[in-house]
Scaffold this motif. Structure first.
Motif, mmCIF file in Angstrom:
data_model
loop_
_atom_site.group_PDB
_atom_site.id
_atom_site.type_symbol
_atom_site.label_atom_id
_atom_site.label_comp_id
_atom_site.label_asym_id
_atom_site.label_seq_id
_atom_site.Cartn_x
_atom_site.Cartn_y
_atom_site.Cartn_z
ATOM 1 N N THR A 250 -6.890 1.824 -6.784
ATOM 2 C CA THR A 250 -7.288 1.912 -5.497
ATOM 3 C C THR A 250 -7.967 0.692 -5.112
ATOM 4 O O THR A 250 -8.855 0.337 -5.470
ATOM 5 C CB THR A 250 -8.269 3.255 -5.142
ATOM 6 N N ASP B 22 -0.642 9.122 -1.087
ATOM 7 C CA ASP B 22 -1.882 9.525 -0.805
ATOM 8 C C ASP B 22 -1.826 11.097 -1.280
ATOM 9 O O ASP B 22 -2.755 11.509 -1.725
ATOM 10 C CB ASP B 22 -2.692 9.114 0.339
ATOM 11 N N ARG C 212 0.403 4.189 0.367
ATOM 12 C CA ARG C 212 0.149 5.318 1.102
ATOM 13 C C ARG C 212 1.094 5.383 2.323
ATOM 14 O O ARG C 212 1.455 6.516 2.765
ATOM 15 C CB ARG C 212 -1.207 5.128 1.831
ATOM 16 N N TRP D 259 -6.280 6.992 -11.161
ATOM 17 C CA TRP D 259 -6.216 6.822 -9.892
ATOM 18 C C TRP D 259 -7.174 5.724 -9.233
ATOM 19 O O TRP D 259 -6.896 5.015 -8.495
ATOM 20 C CB TRP D 259 -6.163 8.093 -9.102
ATOM 21 N N LYS E 7 -2.434 12.084 -5.125
ATOM 22 C CA LYS E 7 -3.651 11.933 -6.049
ATOM 23 C C LYS E 7 -3.956 12.970 -6.984
ATOM 24 O O LYS E 7 -4.338 12.748 -8.063
ATOM 25 C CB LYS E 7 -4.949 11.736 -4.980
ATOM 26 N N VAL F 102 -3.707 2.386 -1.882
ATOM 27 C CA VAL F 102 -3.153 2.838 -3.307
ATOM 28 C C VAL F 102 -1.990 1.585 -3.633
ATOM 29 O O VAL F 102 -0.885 1.474 -3.222
ATOM 30 C CB VAL F 102 -2.111 4.285 -3.161
ATOM 31 N N ASP G 85 0.996 -1.069 0.103
ATOM 32 C CA ASP G 85 -0.022 -0.244 -0.064
ATOM 33 C C ASP G 85 0.988 1.225 0.040
ATOM 34 O O ASP G 85 1.494 1.555 1.234
ATOM 35 C CB ASP G 85 -0.915 0.033 1.151
#
Length: 434
Positions: free
Chosen positions: A144, A129, A124, A140, A132, A150, A122
């Motif tokens: 997700t 994040d 993020r 995007w 975006k 992400v 992920d």
């Protein structure tokens, strides 16, 4: 191209270095460089792609290594995306042999987000994040996960156009002006009609288009719903848009308009330089492929016009970091840099891969390409990208597409009845879905 995509050979979208099977698994491994990984305090970040995303050809790896002297980048890639994906699935299941960065074709991204989120980082946790707003909303959202993960950053998208050989058109007595052609083939019926005119006066050993599989792929890319509907239900067998694309491809085969070349095959690669076909449906990423296959002698012989039937999208990709990657943070930093607007703009200028970054899209609007007779590629592909539908993506999009194009190959190359080929496609999809 992408990619499907399958797909992209020096200085092109699909296939800079062909490495398959066990060789791909070995070279793609982030764990096989333990000794060199530590030499001089450097970190070797491994990147495994299907074909060439253009990074090496555009000099971006060399630029990144200059900016980050502690990093060495090692890339491996395979020509056929289907082979790549199969190998990647095997390595993900076993947890070994994975690169720090893996490419994901847009037709596979739903499989990642819906079924394999636990096998990818992920992003993020590394600050992704905050990026975006840098990407087109649909690009995007497709990467997700269900819980907001992400799972990849977007590279390119595949707005569609039609590439054609002006020299072959002239020999067949057809117009070569891109605006005039766009009017004459504003519909797919108009495109086939021009093809029949070309066939009547075509140079020896030259067909109207490369394969009916590419015709199908470009047409289905014009649709919002293809294999799944918005609820996630399979609709491919009853989708009227898919039926139209299939029937148009079958008609082109029956009319003898195709060179009968399977895309990504060695024969197809050779045909670019040989003048074996006059037109090829081309998403933006195909431009680099054409340059690489047609070579310097093809410069100025190609041009680009708007696509029959309206705008569409075929292909596009993501860069992701597997959970089993050896250098996750360094991999993310490389992915972040490669997908930044500045780098996406450079890739488009040199390779033709159209940006998924909104900032880069605006930056490349005025780009022209001398190889393609000075075609305003920024405008042509930019307009297509703006008008293309936001496509519904399903878990098995790429697998279903492959079965249909396989069946069309049976029609054009083996003379199989379309009805029988369609039944084969249905069986193939059923086997794929399990």
């Amino acid at each position: 191209m992408p990619i499907t995509r399958a797909a992209t050979q020096a200085a092109l979208r699909i296939g800079a270095v062909v490495l398959t099977g066990s060789l791909l698994a070995a070279c793609g491994s982030g764990a096989s460089d333990t000794a060199s990984d530590k030499t001089g305090g450097k970190v070797t970040v491994t990147v495994d792609l299907f074909g060439s995303f253009g990074y090496k050809e555009a000099g971006l790896y060399a630029e990144y290594e200059k900016l980050h002297p502690e990093v060495t980048i090692k890339q491996t890639d395979t020509e056929d995306e289907a082979d790549y994906w199969k190998s990647l699935q095997t390595r993900l299941a076993g947890g070994g042999g994975l690169a720090d960065v893996q490419g994901i074709e847009v037709g596979r991204i739903a499989s990642v987000t819906q079924q394999q989120a636990d096998r990818f980082e992920d992003l993020r946790k590394y600050g992704a994040d905050g990026l975006k707003g840098q990407f087109a909303e649909a690009k995007w959202a497709a990467a997700t996960g269900k819980n907001g993960e992400v799972l990849g950053l977007g590279t390119d998208v595949g707005p569609e156009a039609m590439c054609y050989r002006t020299d072959l058109f002239e020999q067949a007595g057809l117009p070569t002006d891109r605006a005039e052609l766009a009017k004459k083939w504003s519909t797919w019926d108009g495109y086939l009609e021009l093809g029949k005119q070309y066939k009547a006066k075509a140079p020896a050993k030259s067909a109207w288009l490369d394969s009916v599989g590419s015709l199908y792929s470009i047409m289905i890319g014009q649709e919002k719903e293809r294999y799944y509907d918005a609820s996630g239900a399979l609709i491919w067998e009853t989708n009227p848009a898919l039926k139209t694309a299939w029937e148009t491809a079958v008609e082109a085969s029956a009319a003898g308009l195709s060179a009968k070349l399977d895309q990504w095959s060695p024969q197809w690669n050779q045909a670019f330089a040989a003048g074996s076909f006059a037109t090829i449906p081309c998403p933006a990423w195909m431009l680099g492929y054409i340059k690489g296959q047609a070579g310097e002698s093809g410069k100025g012989k190609w041009d680009i016009a708007a696509l029959p039937g309206g705008a569409g999208n075929w292909g596009g990709s993501y860069l992701a970091v597997p959970r089993a990657a050896k250098h996750k943070k360094e991999a993310y930093e490389l992915v972040k840099w490669l997908t930044a607007p500045e780098q996406q703009a450079k890739i488009f200028a040199k390779q033709g891969n159209f940006p998924s970054s909104t900032g880069a899209i605006a930056e490349v609007a005025g780009t022209t390409d001398p190889y393609f007779s000075g075609a305003p590629i920024g405008q042509i592909f930019g307009d297509a990208a703006k008008a293309a539908p936001v496509q519904v993506l399903g878990v098995h999009d790429q697998n279903i597409s492959q079965q249909i194009t396989n069946a069309l190959s049976e029609v054009e190359r083996k003379g199989l009845a379309p009805e029988k080929a369609w039944e084969n496609a249905k069986k193939g999809v059923a086997n794929t879905l399990g």
